[in-house]
Structures are given as C-alpha cells and as structure tokens.
Design an enzyme around this catalytic site. Sequence first.
Site, PDB file in Angstrom:
ATOM      1  CE  LYS A  77       3.833  -6.542  -4.347  1.00 56.65           C
ATOM      2  NZ  LYS A  77       3.660  -5.889  -5.140  1.00 56.65           N
ATOM      3  CB  SER A 152       0.199  -5.382  -3.284  1.00 59.47           C
ATOM      4  OG  SER A 152       0.992  -5.216  -4.122  1.00 59.47           O
ATOM      5  CB  SER A 176       1.128  -2.503  -5.584  1.00 61.00           C
ATOM      6  OG  SER A 176       0.040  -3.033  -5.700  1.00 61.00           O
TER       7      SER A 176
END
Lengths: 483, 484
Positions: A77, A152, A176
């Site tokens: 990420k 996210s 997330s």
Amino acid sequence: MELCEQSAFVLHQMLVSKEISCREILLSLLNRIHSRDLNAYITLFEEEALKEAERVDQQIKRGEDLSPWTGIPLAVKDNICIQGKPTTCGSKILTSFQPPYDASVISKLKEKDCLFIGKTNMDEFAMGSSNENSHYHPVRNPWDPTRVPGGSSGGSVAAVASGQAIWALGSDTGGSIRQPASFCGVVGLKPTYGRVSRYGLVAFASSLDQIGPIARTVQDCALLLEAIAGYDSLDSTSLDRPVPLYSTNLKREMQGMKMGIPREFFGEGLDSKVEERIRFAIHQLEEAGVEPLEISLPHTEYAIATYYLIATAEASSNLARYDGVRYGYRTKSFRDLYEMQSKTRQEGFGDEVKRRIMLGTYALSAGYYEAYYGRAQKARTLIRRDFDQAFEKVDFILTPTAPTQAFKIGEKIEDPLQMYLSDIYTVSPSLAGVPALSLPLDIPKDGLPIGLQFIGKTLEEEKLLQIAFACEEMKILDNSISS
Amino acid sequence: MDFEVMIGVEVHAQLLTKTKIFCGCSTNFGRNPNTQVCPICLGMPGVLPVLNQEAVELAIRAALALHCKILRRERFARKGYFYPDLPKGYQISQYEEPFAAEGILSFERNGNCKTIRIKRMNLEEDAGKLIHEEDRGSLVDFNRCGVPLLEIATEPDLTSPKDTHTFLAELRQILQYLEVSSGDMEKGHLRCEPNISLKKPGQSEWGTRTELKNLNSLKGVEKGLLFEIRRQKRLLESGQPIRQETLLWDEKREIALPMRVKEEAGDYRYFPEPDLVPLVIDEEWIERVKRSLPELPDDRKKRFVETYKIREQDAQTLTLTRRLADYFEEVVKIHSDFTLAANWIITEVLGILHEKNLSIGDLSVTPARLAGLFHLIQDETISKKMAKEIFVKMVESGKQADEIVRVQGGQIRDEAEVERIIEEVLKGNSEEKVRYQSGEVKLMGYFIGQVMKRTDGKANPRMVNEILRKMLEGNPQKSGVQKK
C-alpha cells in the site's frame, strides 16, 4: 490455474522443486496487471522486480535454501515507505516524495528476500471507504468494474483479488483492510494494535493504525503476518511479545468453541442479502460444533462517532507536517510564508482529507476538547470494556464485515455520512485495539463477495487464523478469483 | 508612584544528553546546518519518536534538586502550531501531566533568604532555527530540532529584576552542578521568559501580565525587566490599558517591542501524544538517580550539624545556597574552629554582602583568605574586634589579611611594651589609681579603655588585663581570661 492465481504457499513449493522460476511468476502477474486495468497500482517496479526475480532464480539454481517468502511478489500500500521509492499516500501533496528509509515491515520482508512488485492505490492518506478519494483516480472492483473495491486499501485488495499480486500489505485504521477484503472477496487481517510496527507507515490516526496482511488464503495471510509481526524498538507502541508460527500452526478443533453473535451488529442498516449469508455461515459453524451465543456490545452505537472524533483529531495533527516547506508539493505562487503554507495545503489535499482535518481541528480546539475529544476517549474505554466482558464468555465474535456488498462508484461519494456507515462493523474492534479478520464467503449469484468478520481477544491472531482456516477447510468460504 | 512587582519565569534548559530526545542524532552545538538530522527529527512521513531515557534521568535529577513531586506515570502531549522550524507541525511536550510539580528553590541575596515556588517542570523537544539572509531569504537549520529541553515554570514569587537575576543564577548553578544543562545563555542553552505584572500598593487586583522573550543573558533579563516595568508603570500612571502580549527584547537597542501577531500563539490544540506510551517512573528509578546525585542542600544541612557541631539554624543559613555552603566547607577545611567560621560567615560575611549588595560569588575574600584571617585571630596576632575591621578592608582592597596587618600592625603583645603603656596610663590617672586601690574595682574597665585608646585598640586584651591587675594590686591574680 495461472501462476498469478496461485497461493504463496504453493508457489514456494513450486520454486523449491524448480518446477517454475521466480521470473515466470512475475511475468504472469505483470501480464495480468497490463491486461486488466483496475488502477490498482500507483507505482510499478517492473524493471527492478525483474532484476530481483533474476537474482532469486540464480539463488535457486545454486541450490540455496529459500525462505517461504523468497521471490513471492508482494504489493505494498502506498502509505508504507520503501526507501527511494515514491510514497504518495494517494495524495497530491506527497508528489515526488521518496522516503530515505524503509518501514520496519519492509526491512523485515527485505531480509526474507520478498519481492516487491509495486505500490498500490488507496484513498488519500487512508481516508475513505471506497478508494474514490485518491488523487490517482479510483480503483475498480475486479468483480464488477463499475463498483468500488472498498477502501482505503482498495488497490492492495483489488490487486490480490484479481491476480495482480500474490499477496499485499494494507493498513487498517477503522476497517481499511477488512471492508475492501469483504468487497473483493479476499482474506484481510487487522492485527492487535502494537502487534506490527508502525514505523514507516505514514500516519493517519496513530492510536488506531495497523499494517496487516491481505491474501487469497488463510495460510498465506498467516505467513505474511508471521513475517511482519513483532516488537520494534523504533515503535514505542509495538508490543514486546513473542510471535507465534502462525502459518504452521493452523489446525484447530472447532468442536466446543463458543462464538459470540453481538445483537448490535445485526440491526438497522444491514443489507438483507448480507445478513442472510452471515446467518447461514453461523449455521454452518454451528453444524461444525461451534456453540453460538448471543451477546451484547452495548456501546456499539457510539463507535462511529467515537471513531470519527479520535481519528480526525489525530489526523489533523499528523497531517500538519505537510506544509510545503521541506518535501512534496509546494504551491507555485505566494507572497509570504503564511500564504505558501495555506495554498500548498489547499491545493495539495483532497476534499475528504480537508474535511477530516477540519473536523479534527475543531474537536481539539480549546473549549471543545472536553466535549468532543475528551468524551470520545471515554467512550473508547467503554467500547474496549464491552469487548473485554464479551471475551470472558466467548472464544471469538462473529459479525458481518460490512453492512452491504460493494456499492457503485459515485454512489456514496456525495454523502460522507453514508460512506462513514460503511465502516460500522469494523471500527469497534479498531477502537478496542483487538485483532479482526475478514473472510470471504462463497460468492452469491449476483457475483459480489460478502465478508465474515472474526474478532478475537488481544494478541489472539493465532486463534482467529485457526478458526478462519477451519472455515476454509469446511468450504464455508470461497477463494475463487476474479479473472 | 511606587508599584508592587510580580514576576514569574519560564526557563528552558537544554539537557546535556549525548543524543536528541526522540532519535539518535547528536546534540553537538555549532556544527554545519542540517548535518545532525535524521528522518525522525525532521518529522518525515511515517517516522515515530522513541524517548531517550537519559533525558528522563537528567530531568529526574533536576526535579529532585528542586524538591519537586515527580509524577509516577505521565503522558506526553502534542502542542500544535505551524512554523517552518517545527517540522512535524507540533512539538512533543507535556501538558496535563507534567513531569514534575510543586517544587521550591531558595536563594540568598543581600543576606536575605527567599523561596520561590516551582510550579511545574516539563520535558519537551526543541525546534529548529530560522536564519534570515538578505540574498537567500529565510533558511532553516534543523540541527537543534529535537534537542531535549527541560521547561521549568515558577509561580510569580519574584518581586524585582534583581531577585530574578539572582534566582536564575542560582537555578543555572544547580543545573550546572547536577550536570543537567550547560546553562550557557549566550548559546541559547538556557532561555528565560519572564512574565510581569504590576499593581499599586493597597490594590487587590494585579495588572495585565506581559511576557518577555529573547533575553540572552542574566544582565539582559534584568535590563529587560527594568524596561518593561517602566513601560507598564507609564501606562498605568497615564491610565492606559496594558495589552496581554509577548514582547521581544532587543539587546542592542535595549528596548522590548511586541511580537508580530502572527508569531504569537493562539490555540495549541494539545492532546496526548499517541506515538509514545506513558512514561512510568518508579520509586526504584528515582532512588537510583538520588544515589547518583551530588549532596542536596537538605542533606548537607544535616551533615553540617553532625560533622561541624554547629547549630541547626546556622547550618540552615549556611546551606541556603550551594556556593555559601561550599564557601563554608572550604574555610573549615583549612581552619578547624568550626563555630568561629560559622558565626563569622553568618554575621560578617553575609552582613557585608547585604551592605554592599553582592553575592557570595562576587566576594574577593576567598575561603583560603578568610581562613588566613582566622589563623591571625587564633594566634592572637589580632583581636576579634580588629579582625572585623581587617575583613572590611580585605573586601574593599582585595588584599590578604596578613598584608593589611603588616602595614597597620597587629596586636601589641610585647609585655615590656604593654607595661610601658600601662605605666603611662597609670601616671596620668593617679587619682583613679588611688580610688581603685581603695576598693573601687569597677575602674578596671576605665583603665583598659584608656590603654586601648592609646594603642588604637591593638593591645592584646588578655595581656592588658593581667598586667593592669599586677601593677594595681601588686600581686598577679588569675583573671577571668585564661591563657589558651
């Protein structure tokens, strides 16, 4: 099955037996990435990864021992720092920022010869539940490109779900990892707060953020957690406790275990199709000898409000450093320092980030602090206590991961409150600091995945993984891939 | 019109740690800009602070020396404001849970003892430094960023610029003595920000408080305060309001001007620092630091009573400041009449400091020189009375006791000489001699006085007494004065 659809565990065995090369795995992944545009990646390390694969293949040729992580491509990420690589956090304000340091999880994975394939797309500074808040445009759900992948960690999850990565690192502040894992049908784990070092994870809400593994099988998820968990002297909040061998200790007798079903998680707002599937999963577990117990987590109704006060307050402070003085984006024209800083932030942050900075700033302001931040802290203590009490009676808690299946791109973007409710089942464990795992149930007829959330006691990741593994064995869930 | 003055100070002392408070960078002063920095003190994305235990240890030392209560469990807080020298956009400090609180610091000035209450003590990190250059604009050096600071705030117990000066000197001395801080104000290792308010005598309400910054020396503090007191007086006398503001002292022009509004702080939005776990300071840690401390004033007082057999009250006075106590101990190292030394320092030394408005550090009479004076008393070269005068001369001239005695002469101890003088006195007072011999013995004092007058007080009193008796009564008598 193409190589990019295999699990890390299987790929490792194929590498060891010299059935395949690392290069072949990588090419299979790259082919998938280039043939199907989900916008999962912000940066790809194509050339470097090929070189790295070459190095691993040489190692194999020489007959060197391979760690289970060696040469298995991993997506990271884009809020986790890799030295010398762009780290954007999905934000314009970190344009061209390259950290001169590795996050501690990256150092650990480098030691294990893990292969990094690229940095994945995300909601700006991990603020969002749909991945629509990225400066680098939304990620698409591999099961239905008109839908969001969740957020996210949408890029990481979409990559894993579509065979564009074998596994991935995400970060979870209020859901997330778990919510997108539920939307895209993969396994995602948010570890106990402090289980994994946060050093090098760009902070959103420091008291909630945790890095966690995303994979297609429970075993891969366990293996990746094993590599990144543990005490780190660079993170004062990391826990100094031994790390179990999660991946080799997955078998567990389910008979006689007690699962808590919190009634507050099955109320208004829960989509009927989702509820039906979750109820069926509960029934399947019951068949396997797990005793269901209806429990109450009485302060659940305060979780969303509590979460959005604490997380925004911390975010308003964590994001103060992006002022155009030292790195990243700086506005082009300004008259003085004040204007430079305010214009940089005005132009560099997206709407949702600005909204949360303002909320958080307000919550911490003199005269409002006690009413907002202070009370949120008290509510957090009560929520934590709810879990403590529940775990006196049950081994684990079972809930839906998200109230709905993946929604359409654009469906909720204009309604922040509706968007925030997408995290309604994931924020409570985050506030309590306890581990939680989202496991994909078999894909319903409409083709959109649904996730089952297992919540465990502090540091009982091992138990959660064992339960999830048992479910996987029982075929309660589905590891099928969207190709 | 006379006003009453109320001053409190906030002191920031850089701690003498080898590395910064939250990272491993060196704290060396004066290196090239931005050479002692790392991602952590530069506040880059994703980095985390780790507390330097040495900084905590030094803070415990200071807290113990200032008799503060140390919190057993405390949290750091973030103090938020935007400024280019603050890379994280917040400073890690302490707010609701200070490191330590409720201490005291006593000091002596002009022979008077004053006790100033310490309100609180915080550990925090220093910011970087802005450098303004005409051709290159504003630059920032982060070498100082993250250097540990100990913030010490007093209650507004100080009543004059001079007091403030002495208090700061004393505080600095303690911090230096404990090796907690270099205390170098010129280099900014010790910074002082006093706050001042005034009121007319008899009024109950104090005026608006202002704060002074940018004071780079003890003299500067005194000058700045004098300036600000005059400014506030003028405003009060002319009925104008005093604004609550921070003024910057301009050393060159010797004026204090209000800070630009933008530089002034509004709402700092403090909240507990989530990146650090609570700091736990247990009894064992405190005890360990205590054992490593140099002797603290209280313990010293007790030891003085035990070792030197002096009165507790005297020991209390002598240990008011470390300098005074050191002075006493230096003297008694050389001269073993402890009581004489104690009495003398308390009455004569403190007396002259008070009279001349000096502190013990300013005194030209070193402990060795004072001991020298005591030796002259002991071997009867001079009388105690003479010694007092000689001491004043020593302070004023900077000369040693024996030098002064050599010039003005010591006691007259030559028996023949004393006899000769007494004979002269008796000759000139034959009537009194008769009266004495007929029983009026109280005239002895009169004769002694006459002898002393003729000798400028230099005649040895014991000798005068003995010879007088012998000559008046014909037979030597053991007088009240015994030969030592």
